[in-house]
Design an enzyme around this catalytic site. Structure first.
Site, PDB file in Angstrom:
ATOM      1  N   PHE A  89     -12.582  -4.992  -2.288  1.00  0.00           N
ATOM      2  CA  PHE A  89     -12.137  -6.384  -2.289  1.00  0.00           C
ATOM      3  C   PHE A  89     -10.828  -6.495  -1.517  1.00  0.00           C
ATOM      4  O   PHE A  89     -10.005  -5.588  -1.557  1.00  0.00           O
ATOM      5  CB  PHE A  89     -11.871  -6.859  -3.721  1.00  0.00           C
ATOM      6  N   GLY A  90     -10.607  -7.621  -0.858  1.00  0.00           N
ATOM      7  CA  GLY A  90      -9.282  -7.885  -0.305  1.00  0.00           C
ATOM      8  C   GLY A  90      -9.289  -8.301   1.152  1.00  0.00           C
ATOM      9  O   GLY A  90     -10.103  -7.835   1.940  1.00  0.00           O
TER      10      GLY A  90
ATOM     11  N   ASP B  23      -1.723 -12.783  -1.413  1.00  0.00           N
ATOM     12  CA  ASP B  23      -2.554 -11.685  -1.912  1.00  0.00           C
ATOM     13  C   ASP B  23      -2.996 -10.800  -0.739  1.00  0.00           C
ATOM     14  O   ASP B  23      -4.137 -10.325  -0.690  1.00  0.00           O
ATOM     15  CB  ASP B  23      -3.773 -12.193  -2.695  1.00  0.00           C
TER      16      ASP B  23
ATOM     17  N   HIS C   9      -3.168 -16.050  -8.105  1.00  0.00           N
ATOM     18  CA  HIS C   9      -4.309 -16.491  -7.281  1.00  0.00           C
ATOM     19  C   HIS C   9      -5.424 -17.251  -8.019  1.00  0.00           C
ATOM     20  O   HIS C   9      -6.537 -16.778  -8.101  1.00  0.00           O
ATOM     21  CB  HIS C   9      -4.906 -15.325  -6.501  1.00  0.00           C
TER      22      HIS C   9
ATOM     23  N   ARG D  37       0.780  -1.250   0.000  1.00  0.00           N
ATOM     24  CA  ARG D  37       0.000   0.000   0.000  1.00  0.00           C
ATOM     25  C   ARG D  37       0.804   1.288   0.000  1.00  0.00           C
ATOM     26  O   ARG D  37       0.233   2.346  -0.168  1.00  0.00           O
ATOM     27  CB  ARG D  37      -0.970   0.027   1.199  1.00  0.00           C
TER      28      ARG D  37
ATOM     29  N   HIS E 135      -7.152  -3.433   4.210  1.00  0.00           N
ATOM     30  CA  HIS E 135      -8.123  -2.337   4.122  1.00  0.00           C
ATOM     31  C   HIS E 135      -8.549  -1.966   5.535  1.00  0.00           C
ATOM     32  O   HIS E 135      -8.656  -2.837   6.400  1.00  0.00           O
ATOM     33  CB  HIS E 135      -9.361  -2.752   3.312  1.00  0.00           C
TER      34      HIS E 135
END
Lengths: 312, 426
Positions: free
Chosen positions: B327-328, B309, B236, B68, B313
């Site tokens: 997503f995530g 992955d 993935h 990030r 967040h």
């Protein structure tokens, strides 16, 4: 018998007994409508907030009338004129309403599961007035109430042997989902018919039959529930070529209706696209119970508020 | 500075080592792996780690991490992300380029490497963007990125939808011996989707992402890899169809490798039922049949690597309507324990194979000299108590978005050593 959950989020989450209990509770409330004084003091001192993130006429008015006839204080929040336009999120809005000691938050939202998210973040009862493509439980209940009343199916006799055909855009219809959960739990035979592009994957696993041609689905139908063509969803995603073709294939006309049983009920959750999914002749004809659905909606919503408020 | 890791069971898939022995480290390198008696004669100015009863393995390489930084430091930074990695026994993370700005030029690569040197605790290897801004329109300056230090190229999250550009990328990257990592998702088929398409998306009223959105792109990219002889690495993978396509491609000798992530061999779409946004991940959680096929692909070697992955967040971003949440999920701190608990202990793959998929296999995909224990190699070493049970909680990562929160897992990292330095101790 009160309901098990503090919230009404969908018919998927209710047992057959709970659904029947709500339907039974709605009947005496409906009787109230024929009296000159249509109000009872049941929810006096309770606060009901209507939090509608999407446009609505009948559902909103129906909930408001239901709450008022139970003597609750009703607050209407118009989202476009609220702090939501300043960027406030759903959970913060819910917490604000909770701090004001609201007992019920009735929410309509464009996103599936928004009422579920709200319900786990506040202690007030959350009633789902339609969320995205997910559920519209009070619409499902009022539809089943109408069917039961018209077909004289009272408690103990459920809906066994009754064939209900739901026509149109099943994919985007929360009304269809709630109807399917409720009707199948009560033993009805449910069929869906519509363009293959608008029949969602895996729906047969809930226990419905899938048809793509009206002429295959309609014979023997006791009830036809016609869904609104959601014109706003039609634009970019290529579900069908044109409204003209949709009407040609799926529009319910008097001629087509003849394939169903003679005493078939025609239902529509509204608002109607006359001349598209339903002809005026059918909408205003003898088989139509569309207006009674609206009346019954108030009785159902009174029953839901009453039972979630601890009554019953 | 010398370090002796003493009496542990050394397991090194690259050399097929599996015996109780010692490892001597000097400065940043492994000096020797030898009989306990031979090394115990060393002078006493040595720091000794007693690894008795533990396993000693190459430090893990996570080839798919979102750190990030720069741009979303509220979610994770190089400092916090590398500490989370260290806690998970990971000594090298490859960071994906979907930062702000995107890693598509030399300056951004240098910024990340500098930050990692000053503030990080594990090795950070950037992955560069295939296209400028990951917009899918024109190739990044891949040669310059390579010089700056990238180890692969990817437009992760943004599939290169234009097949001609993907062809060019595979051809061009070949010159630099860089794998092209593809996030396979046909963006038209997955449009508006929030979860796997099927029974659950129907009853939950969430727009579906069909498995075919992944498989159609896996098929396309395999065909382009065959055309170009470029090295394709598929990120993935999550569906039975993808596993089968890659299995067939490998049989035909096409240069394709792939990875999966722990969520795809542990969780199914049913998890979404409560609208818990910590189940919202891309590719989405799939069906039971897909999970079984992923395990089979791990067993028969079709799936080369397991990566996290790791996609942090914040609580603010995640605690909202399912459609609005990004997503995530995070994964650095749970990778090894989930591999041990769900794959090794359930006899899906052997311990040796499991370690290979998080060490030497990703090292080979990325052409790294780490991921193995041999004299001269970087002293990236992880010591694990295989029998220790623990509850997943108290993340070091800046974000807490994990669907594994509260899980009881087996296998805990005790020490993590990066370039001869102990960066994590339990």
């Amino acid at each position: 018998m009160p309901l098990k959950s503090k919230d009404l989020l969908g018919l998927e989450y209710l047992t057959k007994e709970e659904i029947e209990h709500i339907l039974d509770t709605a009947s005496p409330f409906k009787d109230l409508f024929t009296r000159s004084v249509k109000k009872v003091p049941t929810l006096r001192g309770k606060t009901v907030v209507l939090l509608f993130y999407e446009a609505s006429t009948r559902t909103r008015t129906s909930f408001e009338l239901a709450a008022k006839r139970l003597s609750a204080d009703v607050i209407n929040i118009t989202v476009s004129a609220s702090s939501v336009v300043k960027g406030e999120g759903l959970i913060d809005t819910g917490k604000t309403l909770e701090a004001m000691k609201s007992d019920f938050v009735i929410i309509r939202h464009g996103m599936s599961g928004a009422p579920n998210v709200l319900a786990r973040n506040i202690t007030a009862s959350v009633i789902n007035a339609g969320d995205g493509l997910h559920e519209h439980p009070t619409q499902g209940l009022l539809d089943i109430f109408t069917i039961r009343e018209k077909k004289k199916r009272i408690r103990g006799n459920h809906l066994k042997g009754l064939k209900v055909v739901i026509v149109g855009d099943i994919l985007h219809s929360r009304v269809a989902k709630s109807n399917i959960w409720g009707l199948t739990k009560l033993g009805a035979e449910v069929c869906v018919v519509g363009p293959a592009t608008l029949i969602p994957q895996g729906i047969e696993k809930i226990g419905v039959k899938i048809y793509y041609r009206l002429e295959d689905a309609l014979p023997g139908a006791d009830v036809i529930n016609i869904l609104r063509v959601q014109l706003e969803r039609q634009q970019q995603s290529y579900f069908f070529p044109s409204l003209h073709e949709y009407t040609l294939l799926y529009g319910i006309t008097k001629e087509r209706l003849a394939a169903a049983k003679e005493d078939v009920l025609v239902m529509h959750p509204g608002p109607l696209n006359r001349g598209i999914e339903i002809s005026s002749e059918v909408a205003d004809g003898p088989s139509s119970v569309i207006q009674e659905q609206v009346t019954n909606g108030i009785a159902i919503r009174m029953a839901v508020l009453y039972l979630l408020g601890g009554g019953g | 500075m010398k370090l002796l890791v003493k009496s542990g069971r050394v397991i090194d898939p690259a050399s097929k080592t599996n015996r109780i022995t010692d490892i001597l480290v000097e400065d940043s390198k492994i000096v020797s792996i030898g009989k306990p008696s031979a090394i115990s004669q060393q002078p006493s100015a040595i720091k000794v780690i007693d690894a008795k009863g533990k396993i000693v393995i190459p430090g893990l390489i996570d080839m798919h991490t979102h750190l990030r930084e720069p741009g979303h430091e509220e979610e994770e930074t190089i400092a916090t992300g590398t500490r989370a990695a260290a806690k998970g026994g990971i000594t090298t993370v490859c960071c994906m380029p979907n930062t702000h700005p995107v890693i598509d030029d030399q300056t951004t690569v240098e910024f990340i490497l500098l930050k990692a040197k000053n503030e990080g605790v594990v090795n950070v290897l950037p992955i560069g963007a295939i296209t400028k801004g990951s917009l899918g329109e024109e190739l990044s300056e891949i040669g310059e990125l390579k010089k700056a230090g990238i180890v692969a190229i990817s437009d992760d999250g943004e599939t290169v939808m234009n097949s001609l550009i993907m062809r060019r990328a595979l051809e061009y990257a070949k010159m630099f011996d860089l794998p092209v990592i593809s996030h396979c998702e046909d963006k038209n088929l997955s449009k508006d989707g929030a979860m796997n398409e099927g029974y659950y998306s129907t009853i939950l009223g969430l727009h579906g992402i069909p498995k075919e959105a992944e498989e159609a792109m896996v098929a396309r990219d395999i065909i382009l890899a065959e055309l170009t002889s470029g090295h394709l690495h598929i990120a993935h993978i999550s569906t039975a169809g993808s596993v089968e396509l890659i299995r067939q491609a490998k049989k035909r000798g096409i240069r394709v490798t792939c990875e999966t992530a722990p969520q795809y061999f542990t969780l199914t779409e049913e998890k979404v039922s409560q609208f818990d946004t910590n189940t919202k991940v891309n590719p989405p959680l799939r069906t039971k049949e897909d999970v079984e096929a992923i395990k089979k692909g791990l067993t028969d070697g079709t799936i080369d690597c397991i990566a996290t992955d790791h996609a942090p967040h914040t609580e603010e971003e995640k605690n909202k309507e399912y459609d609005l949440a990004p997503f995530g999920i995070i994964g650095l701190e749970t990778l090894l324990s989930l591999v041990v608990t769900e794959l090794v202990n359930k006899k899906i793959i052997s311990l040796m194979e499991a370690i290979a998929k998080v060490t030497i296999n990703p090292a080979q995909v990325l052409k790294l000299n780490s991921g193995q224990l041999k004299p001269g190699s970087p002293a990236d070493i992880t010591i694990v108590d295989l029998n220790k049970k623990w509850k997943v909680e108290n993340f070091v990562s800046k974000s807490k978005n994990s669907p594994f929160l509260g899980w009881q897992v087996t296998g805990k990292v005790v020490n993590t050593i990066v370039n001869g330095k102990i960066v994590y101790s339990e």
